[in-house]
Structures are given as structure tokens and as C-alpha cells.
Motif scaffolding. Structure first.
Motif, PDB file in Angstrom:
ATOM      1  N   ALA A  48      17.013  -2.446 -14.222  1.00 24.79           N
ATOM      2  CA  ALA A  48      15.611  -2.847 -14.407  1.00 24.79           C
ATOM      3  C   ALA A  48      15.465  -4.356 -14.262  1.00 24.79           C
ATOM      4  CB  ALA A  48      15.119  -2.391 -15.778  1.00 24.79           C
ATOM      5  N   ALA A  49      16.395  -5.119 -14.835  1.00 26.66           N
ATOM      6  CA  ALA A  49      16.340  -6.580 -14.729  1.00 26.66           C
ATOM      7  C   ALA A  49      16.480  -7.023 -13.272  1.00 26.66           C
ATOM      8  CB  ALA A  49      17.427  -7.213 -15.589  1.00 26.66           C
ATOM      9  N   ARG A  50      17.410  -6.407 -12.551  1.00 27.27           N
ATOM     10  CA  ARG A  50      17.584  -6.752 -11.132  1.00 27.27           C
ATOM     11  C   ARG A  50      16.326  -6.450 -10.320  1.00 27.27           C
ATOM     12  NH1 ARG A  50      22.484  -3.679 -10.916  1.00 27.27           N
ATOM     13  NH2 ARG A  50      24.089  -4.961 -11.807  1.00 27.27           N
ATOM     14  N   ARG A  51      15.740  -5.278 -10.562  1.00 28.25           N
ATOM     15  CA  ARG A  51      14.526  -4.885  -9.829  1.00 28.25           C
ATOM     16  C   ARG A  51      13.372  -5.834 -10.148  1.00 28.25           C
ATOM     17  NH1 ARG A  51      13.989  -2.047  -5.619  1.00 28.25           N
ATOM     18  NH2 ARG A  51      12.078  -1.154  -6.365  1.00 28.25           N
ATOM     19  N   ALA A  52      13.235  -6.199 -11.427  1.00 31.13           N
ATOM     20  CA  ALA A  52      12.165  -7.120 -11.818  1.00 31.13           C
ATOM     21  C   ALA A  52      12.351  -8.469 -11.142  1.00 31.13           C
ATOM     22  CB  ALA A  52      12.137  -7.278 -13.335  1.00 31.13           C
ATOM     23  N   ALA A  53      13.577  -8.984 -11.140  1.00 31.46           N
ATOM     24  CA  ALA A  53      13.860 -10.270 -10.485  1.00 31.46           C
ATOM     25  C   ALA A  53      13.546 -10.189  -8.993  1.00 31.46           C
ATOM     26  CB  ALA A  53      15.315 -10.671 -10.722  1.00 31.46           C
ATOM     27  N   HIS A  54      13.897  -9.071  -8.387  1.00 28.94           N
ATOM     28  CA  HIS A  54      13.611  -8.868  -6.959  1.00 28.94           C
ATOM     29  C   HIS A  54      12.097  -8.890  -6.702  1.00 28.94           C
ATOM     30  CE1 HIS A  54      13.858  -7.247  -2.906  1.00 28.94           C
ATOM     31  NE2 HIS A  54      12.963  -6.358  -3.263  1.00 28.94           N
ATOM     32  N   HIS A  55      11.340  -8.190  -7.529  1.00 27.37           N
ATOM     33  CA  HIS A  55       9.882  -8.165  -7.361  1.00 27.37           C
ATOM     34  C   HIS A  55       9.289  -9.562  -7.515  1.00 27.37           C
ATOM     35  CE1 HIS A  55       9.352  -3.885  -6.916  1.00 27.37           C
ATOM     36  NE2 HIS A  55       9.955  -3.626  -8.069  1.00 27.37           N
ATOM     37  N   VAL A  56       9.736 -10.315  -8.522  1.00 26.00           N
ATOM     38  CA  VAL A  56       9.221 -11.671  -8.735  1.00 26.00           C
ATOM     39  C   VAL A  56       9.559 -12.550  -7.537  1.00 26.00           C
ATOM     40  CG1 VAL A  56       9.449 -13.766 -10.139  1.00 26.00           C
ATOM     41  CG2 VAL A  56       9.132 -11.544 -11.245  1.00 26.00           C
ATOM     42  N   ALA A  57      10.778 -12.468  -7.036  1.00 26.02           N
ATOM     43  CA  ALA A  57      11.173 -13.265  -5.867  1.00 26.02           C
ATOM     44  C   ALA A  57      10.297 -12.921  -4.662  1.00 26.02           C
ATOM     45  CB  ALA A  57      12.650 -13.027  -5.536  1.00 26.02           C
ATOM     46  N   GLN A  58      10.032 -11.640  -4.462  1.00 22.47           N
ATOM     47  CA  GLN A  58       9.202 -11.218  -3.331  1.00 22.47           C
ATOM     48  C   GLN A  58       7.762 -11.708  -3.483  1.00 22.47           C
ATOM     49  OE1 GLN A  58      10.212  -9.399  -0.485  1.00 22.47           O
ATOM     50  NE2 GLN A  58      12.151 -10.101  -1.315  1.00 22.47           N
ATOM     51  N   LEU A  59       7.245 -11.688  -4.686  1.00 23.15           N
ATOM     52  CA  LEU A  59       5.850 -12.058  -4.905  1.00 23.15           C
ATOM     53  C   LEU A  59       5.623 -13.565  -4.974  1.00 23.15           C
ATOM     54  CD1 LEU A  59       5.000  -9.273  -7.471  1.00 23.15           C
ATOM     55  CD2 LEU A  59       4.037  -9.497  -5.173  1.00 23.15           C
ATOM     56  N   THR A  60       6.586 -14.307  -5.493  1.00 24.19           N
ATOM     57  CA  THR A  60       6.395 -15.755  -5.657  1.00 24.19           C
ATOM     58  C   THR A  60       7.054 -16.570  -4.554  1.00 24.19           C
ATOM     59  OG1 THR A  60       8.393 -16.033  -6.996  1.00 24.19           O
ATOM     60  CG2 THR A  60       6.329 -15.534  -8.174  1.00 24.19           C
ATOM     61  N   GLY A  61       8.048 -15.994  -3.883  1.00 20.75           N
ATOM     62  CA  GLY A  61       8.802 -16.759  -2.898  1.00 20.75           C
ATOM     63  C   GLY A  61       9.800 -17.704  -3.548  1.00 20.75           C
ATOM     64  N   ARG A  62      10.030 -17.540  -4.837  1.00 22.94           N
ATOM     65  CA  ARG A  62      10.964 -18.397  -5.581  1.00 22.94           C
ATOM     66  C   ARG A  62      12.096 -17.557  -6.154  1.00 22.94           C
ATOM     67  NH1 ARG A  62       5.718 -20.156  -7.117  1.00 22.94           N
ATOM     68  NH2 ARG A  62       5.339 -22.269  -6.398  1.00 22.94           N
ATOM     69  N   GLU A  82      12.226 -15.779 -15.589  1.00 21.97           N
ATOM     70  CA  GLU A  82      11.952 -17.216 -15.517  1.00 21.97           C
ATOM     71  C   GLU A  82      12.285 -17.740 -14.118  1.00 21.97           C
ATOM     72  OE1 GLU A  82      12.653 -20.453 -18.836  1.00 21.97           O
ATOM     73  OE2 GLU A  82      14.531 -19.955 -17.826  1.00 21.97           O
ATOM     74  N   VAL A  83      11.385 -18.559 -13.577  1.00 23.48           N
ATOM     75  CA  VAL A  83      11.608 -19.170 -12.265  1.00 23.48           C
ATOM     76  C   VAL A  83      11.273 -20.658 -12.338  1.00 23.48           C
ATOM     77  CG1 VAL A  83      11.026 -17.049 -11.012  1.00 23.48           C
ATOM     78  CG2 VAL A  83       9.276 -18.754 -11.378  1.00 23.48           C
TER      79      VAL A  83
END
Length: 127
Positions: A48-62, A82-83
Motif C-alpha cells: 500500500a505504501a509503495r502504491r501510494a508513493a507511486h500515485h503521488v509521484a505520478q500526480l505531482t511529478g516529484r 512526504e515530498v
């Protein structure tokens, strides 16, 4: 000649016992809640943590810096990611943000929002 219970072949005794159990099961009313195996999420905490990080990276570009919170709920997962939003020199003055992501039990994004923005040097003073 009669054969005692102990002398009968093991397989025959086993078949009779299973037959008795099946009859007993059929006599009881069915309770779907008892028959259903316990519900386990399709996704574990690490996934779940990996998937959440992946989604945030895709949405923010960070790239995510880390996981700040992780909570399993009845219908999925709530994760804080956190980013670094703004890189500065020195990096102790970077601007960080925390994103709150909710996933279903299969890792699909349900909600996403930035909940906080703060300078790295003062992050430990947050409430």
C-alpha cells in the motif's frame, strides 16, 4: 463372523466418519458469515505504501521522500506521503509537503490531497 470397530480397515472407518459429518452439516442451518473466510486485504502495508508513493509521484511529478503515516481501514488504506516541493540551498531549507492518499484494498487511488506544506528545518515542530 463380525469384525470389531478396531479391526475394520482404516479407510472404511474414515468414510463412515465423513458420511456422519456430512449428514450433521446438512442438518444445521447455513450461516454465510461463519462459512466466509476472514477478509484479508489484497494489499499488505508495504504494498500500500509503495502504491501510494507511486500515485503521488505520478500526480505531482516529484519523487516521494518517505511515508509519514499508514493506516489500514475497513475499505482500504490511508497513507501520508512526504515530498520535496521546492529544493533550496542549503537543503535544510527545502519546502516539503505531505499528501494524504486513500487507496482501496487493491491499491487503486480513491482520494488524494495535499494536507500540509512546511519548511524542512521546522518539520519537527509541526502539529
Amino acid at each position: 463372523m463380525t469384525v470389531s470397530h478396531e479391526e475394520r480397515p482404516h479407510e472404511e472407518r474414515h468414510r463412515e466418519e465423513r458420511s456422519r459429518q456430512e449428514v450433521h452439516r446438512e442438518e444445521r442451518p447455513r450461516d454465510p458469515e461463519r462459512e466466509r473466510p476472514p477478509r484479508r486485504p489484497a494489499l499488505d502495508a508495504r504494498g500500500a505504501a509503495r502504491r501510494a508513493a507511486h500515485h503521488v509521484a505520478q500526480l505531482t511529478g516529484r519523487d516521494p521522500e518517505g511515508v509519514t503515516s499508514l493506516e489500514h481501514r475497513e475499505d482500504g488504506w490511508a497513507i501520508g506521503i512526504e515530498v520535496v516541493e521546492t529544493h533550496r540551498i542549503p537543503d535544510s531549507t527545502d519546502i516539503l509537503a505531505e499528501y494524504r492518499v486513500e487507496l482501496d484494498d487493491h491499491g487503486e487511488l480513491v482520494t488524494y490531497r495535499r494536507t500540509e506544506r512546511y519548511p524542512r528545518g521546522r518539520a519537527e515542530n509541526r502539529t
